[in-house]
Design a protein around this motif. Structure first.
Motif, PDB file in Angstrom:
ATOM      1  N   GLY A 193      40.743  46.325  34.301  1.00  0.00           N
ATOM      2  CA  GLY A 193      40.467  44.985  34.783  1.00  0.00           C
ATOM      3  C   GLY A 193      40.672  44.842  36.279  1.00  0.00           C
ATOM      4  O   GLY A 193      39.922  44.138  36.957  1.00  0.00           O
ATOM      5  N   MET A 194      41.687  45.515  36.815  1.00  0.00           N
ATOM      6  CA  MET A 194      41.968  45.436  38.250  1.00  0.00           C
ATOM      7  C   MET A 194      40.785  45.930  39.081  1.00  0.00           C
ATOM      8  O   MET A 194      40.361  45.277  40.047  1.00  0.00           O
ATOM      9  CB  MET A 194      43.224  46.240  38.580  1.00  0.00           C
ATOM     10  CG  MET A 194      44.516  45.624  38.078  1.00  0.00           C
ATOM     11  SD  MET A 194      45.022  44.176  39.037  1.00  0.00           S
ATOM     12  CE  MET A 194      45.666  44.978  40.516  1.00  0.00           C
TER      13      MET A 194
ATOM     14  N   ASN B 131      27.471  41.925  37.472  1.00  0.00           N
ATOM     15  CA  ASN B 131      28.926  41.797  37.552  1.00  0.00           C
ATOM     16  C   ASN B 131      29.432  40.371  37.361  1.00  0.00           C
ATOM     17  O   ASN B 131      30.623  40.111  37.565  1.00  0.00           O
ATOM     18  CB  ASN B 131      29.416  42.322  38.907  1.00  0.00           C
ATOM     19  CG  ASN B 131      29.290  43.822  39.035  1.00  0.00           C
ATOM     20  OD1 ASN B 131      30.129  44.577  38.580  1.00  0.00           O
ATOM     21  ND2 ASN B 131      28.206  44.260  39.660  1.00  0.00           N
ATOM     22  N   VAL B 132      28.538  39.459  36.994  1.00  0.00           N
ATOM     23  CA  VAL B 132      28.959  38.064  36.850  1.00  0.00           C
ATOM     24  C   VAL B 132      30.047  37.905  35.796  1.00  0.00           C
ATOM     25  O   VAL B 132      30.966  37.080  35.953  1.00  0.00           O
ATOM     26  CB  VAL B 132      27.741  37.166  36.519  1.00  0.00           C
ATOM     27  CG1 VAL B 132      27.132  37.525  35.172  1.00  0.00           C
ATOM     28  CG2 VAL B 132      28.141  35.697  36.551  1.00  0.00           C
ATOM     29  N   MET B 133      29.980  38.701  34.740  1.00  0.00           N
ATOM     30  CA  MET B 133      30.998  38.593  33.686  1.00  0.00           C
ATOM     31  C   MET B 133      32.366  39.034  34.203  1.00  0.00           C
ATOM     32  O   MET B 133      33.388  38.392  33.926  1.00  0.00           O
ATOM     33  CB  MET B 133      30.585  39.420  32.478  1.00  0.00           C
ATOM     34  CG  MET B 133      29.346  38.907  31.769  1.00  0.00           C
ATOM     35  SD  MET B 133      29.571  37.298  31.000  1.00  0.00           S
ATOM     36  CE  MET B 133      30.593  37.753  29.610  1.00  0.00           C
TER      37      MET B 133
ATOM     38  N   LEU C 129      35.246  36.375  34.136  1.00  0.00           N
ATOM     39  CA  LEU C 129      36.319  36.693  33.191  1.00  0.00           C
ATOM     40  C   LEU C 129      37.631  36.938  33.916  1.00  0.00           C
ATOM     41  O   LEU C 129      38.706  36.563  33.427  1.00  0.00           O
ATOM     42  CB  LEU C 129      35.948  37.914  32.346  1.00  0.00           C
ATOM     43  CG  LEU C 129      34.796  37.738  31.353  1.00  0.00           C
ATOM     44  CD1 LEU C 129      34.526  39.037  30.613  1.00  0.00           C
ATOM     45  CD2 LEU C 129      35.088  36.624  30.365  1.00  0.00           C
ATOM     46  N   GLY C 130      37.540  37.587  35.084  1.00  0.00           N
ATOM     47  CA  GLY C 130      38.763  37.827  35.848  1.00  0.00           C
ATOM     48  C   GLY C 130      39.429  36.532  36.275  1.00  0.00           C
ATOM     49  O   GLY C 130      40.660  36.437  36.330  1.00  0.00           O
TER      50      GLY C 130
ATOM     51  N   THR D  57      43.349  41.629  31.640  1.00  0.00           N
ATOM     52  CA  THR D  57      43.288  42.379  30.379  1.00  0.00           C
ATOM     53  C   THR D  57      41.967  42.166  29.666  1.00  0.00           C
ATOM     54  O   THR D  57      41.302  43.123  29.242  1.00  0.00           O
ATOM     55  CB  THR D  57      44.459  41.990  29.458  1.00  0.00           C
ATOM     56  OG1 THR D  57      45.695  42.294  30.105  1.00  0.00           O
ATOM     57  CG2 THR D  57      44.387  42.756  28.138  1.00  0.00           C
ATOM     58  N   ASN D  58      41.538  40.905  29.512  1.00  0.00           N
ATOM     59  CA  ASN D  58      40.251  40.626  28.875  1.00  0.00           C
ATOM     60  C   ASN D  58      39.087  41.155  29.711  1.00  0.00           C
ATOM     61  O   ASN D  58      38.083  41.624  29.170  1.00  0.00           O
ATOM     62  CB  ASN D  58      40.091  39.120  28.654  1.00  0.00           C
ATOM     63  CG  ASN D  58      40.906  38.624  27.482  1.00  0.00           C
ATOM     64  OD1 ASN D  58      40.778  39.117  26.375  1.00  0.00           O
ATOM     65  ND2 ASN D  58      41.769  37.648  27.731  1.00  0.00           N
TER      66      ASN D  58
END
Length: 516
Positions: A43-44, A245-247, A251-252, A258-259
């Motif tokens: 995620g990072m 990369n929109v998700m 989401l971030g 994590t998600n």
């Protein structure tokens, strides 16, 4: 001298070899890294991906595509692009160095500050290889590009695994990204005979050396004819990267690292498959289609041939991964990624259509209509962003469903423009893709049911072994059945693929009436 058909066949082969080896290496090392690292580590780096790729597109400004679309680019053209990329890369890195705290605030993650400044070095490194890559692509030296990519993938993956095993976490993924770019750039210089100059270039026509007043000439004058086309390509590429990369971006912000890591893991596995097909095509399709721009009927025949080949590979590959997504993810990287496994089938459904979009968009660009490419990409990006922001409170699964359906629908938007530019009718398009899509879907449903049927009768074995049996049986049944269906249906593309791997590929491309 090799004909265009010979070069196309060899380009497809080496493009496929390059992407195939890279994706297989990515598969092997991805499994190892998935076991060593946590979803939060992925995620990072995923949260930074959109900033890296947008900066990369700003730095290149579409000039690589512009060079490829020139019929005969000169030394001055490559030279101008080379120096512009370096200056733009350094300026963007300095700007992002100071913008990093704002990025960290958006994601509510202070650890992103040092990580960002490390990761963003990537587009500075890549700036030194853009012109070299364009030169090799324009010369259709796909074999050399393949060697660069495969070597860079292997070396960067080995370093990343070693760092992950030593407990470096997300720094291992960041280093993998940087090392891939650095090694690939060095090898592009090794294989490309073209070299930049500061003052004085040799005319390709007369061989007379002209002393240019300064590098400003290289940076400004040759870029004038490239700029209108390349600027639209740059804007289109930025929105394309936003679309991809929109998700991760949303989401971030809304769901945390994590998600985001779960989604990114699922996306990475689906992208390994659709990029295997899409990148193989992209290394040759624009060069070939541009070369046939004045021969409309022949160009359309080439496009349809490539479309059938794409559908023949893309649909069974992505549908098969969707069918075994749960078994594959759990066995490969562990139960901790179960949520990623639930997202993977949806992304595979979208991914099956991605190579079709790639080929259609490259067809638009080959007609020198970067304006259509730009505005269609912008429309997709805006619509996608509005949908995702509107649906975020419905949950990640609903967002992924919307992302998937929109990308499938947009394939037909791209086709609408290709039909107007090339004369590729909707009925012809459907004839080229629907038989492969239906065959692949039917085969996967039968293979899925057969897997359940086999495991149901093996009630006495443990659950772990059942997963292995499900995975292997479904994949083997799907492969054999898809091959059988294609043979029974008399698919020409299957015969030509077999002929190619038997060493008759060039003759098939040269003499086969269905080819061009």
């Amino acid at each position: 001298m090799e004909s265009l058909k010979d070069k196309t066949a060899k380009g497809l082969f080496w493009g496929g070899m390059n992407n195939g080896v890279q994706q297989l290496l990515g598969l092997a090392f991805g499994i190892i890294l998935g076991r060593l690292l946590d979803p939060s580590d992925y995620g990072m780096t995923a949260m930074l991906a959109v900033f890296s790729v947008i900066a990369n597109e700003l730095q290149s400004s579409g000039f690589k595509t512009g060079l490829i679309n020139l019929r005969e680019p000169k030394h001055e053209d490559y030279n101008a692009v080379f120096w512009f990329d370096i200056v733009a890369g350094v300026v963007l890195y300095v700007a992002l160095w100071f913008a990093v705290p704002l990025i960290a605030d958006y994601y509510h993650e202070p650890k992103l500050i040092p990580l960002s400044r490390y990761v963003f070095l990537g587009f500075v490194f890549s700036s030194f290889g853009m012109a070299q890559s364009a030169y090799l692509t324009k010369q259709m030296q796909i074999k050399q590009i393949a060697k660069c990519g495969m070597t860079a993938t292997l070396s960067s993956s080995l370093v990343s695994v070693a760092m992950a095993a030593m407990g470096f976490g997300y720094w291992a993924l960041a280093t993998q990204y940087l090392m891939y770019i650095a090694v690939n750039t060095i090898l592009l210089w090794w294989f490309s005979p073209w070299r930049p100059t500061i003052v004085g270039v040799r005319s390709q026509e007369s061989g007379v050396r002209r002393n240019l007043p300064s590098p400003v000439f290289c940076l400004l004058t040759p870029l004038k004819r490239l700029f209108p086309f390349s600027f639209r390509i740059m804007l289109s590429a930025i929105f394309t990267q936003l679309n991809n990369n929109v998700m991760n971006l949303l989401l971030g912000h809304y769901y945390g690292k994590t998600n985001t890591g779960h989604y990114n893991q699922a996306y990475q596995w689906s992208s390994k498959c659709f990029l295997l097909v899409g990148n193989m095509l992209r290394q040759v399709d624009q060069t070939v289609l541009v070369g046939l721009r004045d021969e409309r009927e022949r160009q359309l025949a080439v496009l349809r041939k490539m479309m059938r080949f794409t559908a023949f590979i893309s649909f069974p590959l992505l549908f098969c991964l969707a069918m075994v997504s749960h078994e594959f993810i759990v066995l490969a990287i562990g139960e901790k990624w179960a949520f990623a496994a639930s997202l993977l089938p949806l992304l595979c459904l979208s991914g099956a259509f991605m190579p079709l979009s790639t080929l259609l968009t490259d067809s638009v660009i080959s007609q020198h209509r970067s304006d259509i490419y730009l505005w269609s990409t912008v429309a997709l990006g805006v619509l996608q962003m509005v949908m995702m922001v509107s649906l975020w409170h419905q949950g990640i699964v609903v967002m992924v469903w919307a992302y998937t359906l929109l990308n499938i629908v947009w394939v037909f938007v791209w086709h609408f423009f290709v039909r107007r530019l090339v004369g590729y009718g909707l009925l012809s398009f459907l004839k080229d893709i629907v038989p492969f899509a239906l065959a692949a879907a039917g085969v996967m449903l039968f293979a899925w049911w057969m897997g359940e049927f086999i495991v149901y009768r093996l009630w006495f074995i443990d659950d772990y072994l059942k997963l292995w049996i499900l995975l292997i049986s479904r994949v083997v049944i799907a492969m054999l059945l898809y091959y059988a269906v294609m043979r029974i249906a008399g698919a020409v593309i299957l015969k030509e693929v077999i002929a190619f791997f038997k060493g008759k590929g060039i003759r098939a491309f040269r003499h086969g009436r269905q080819v061009y």
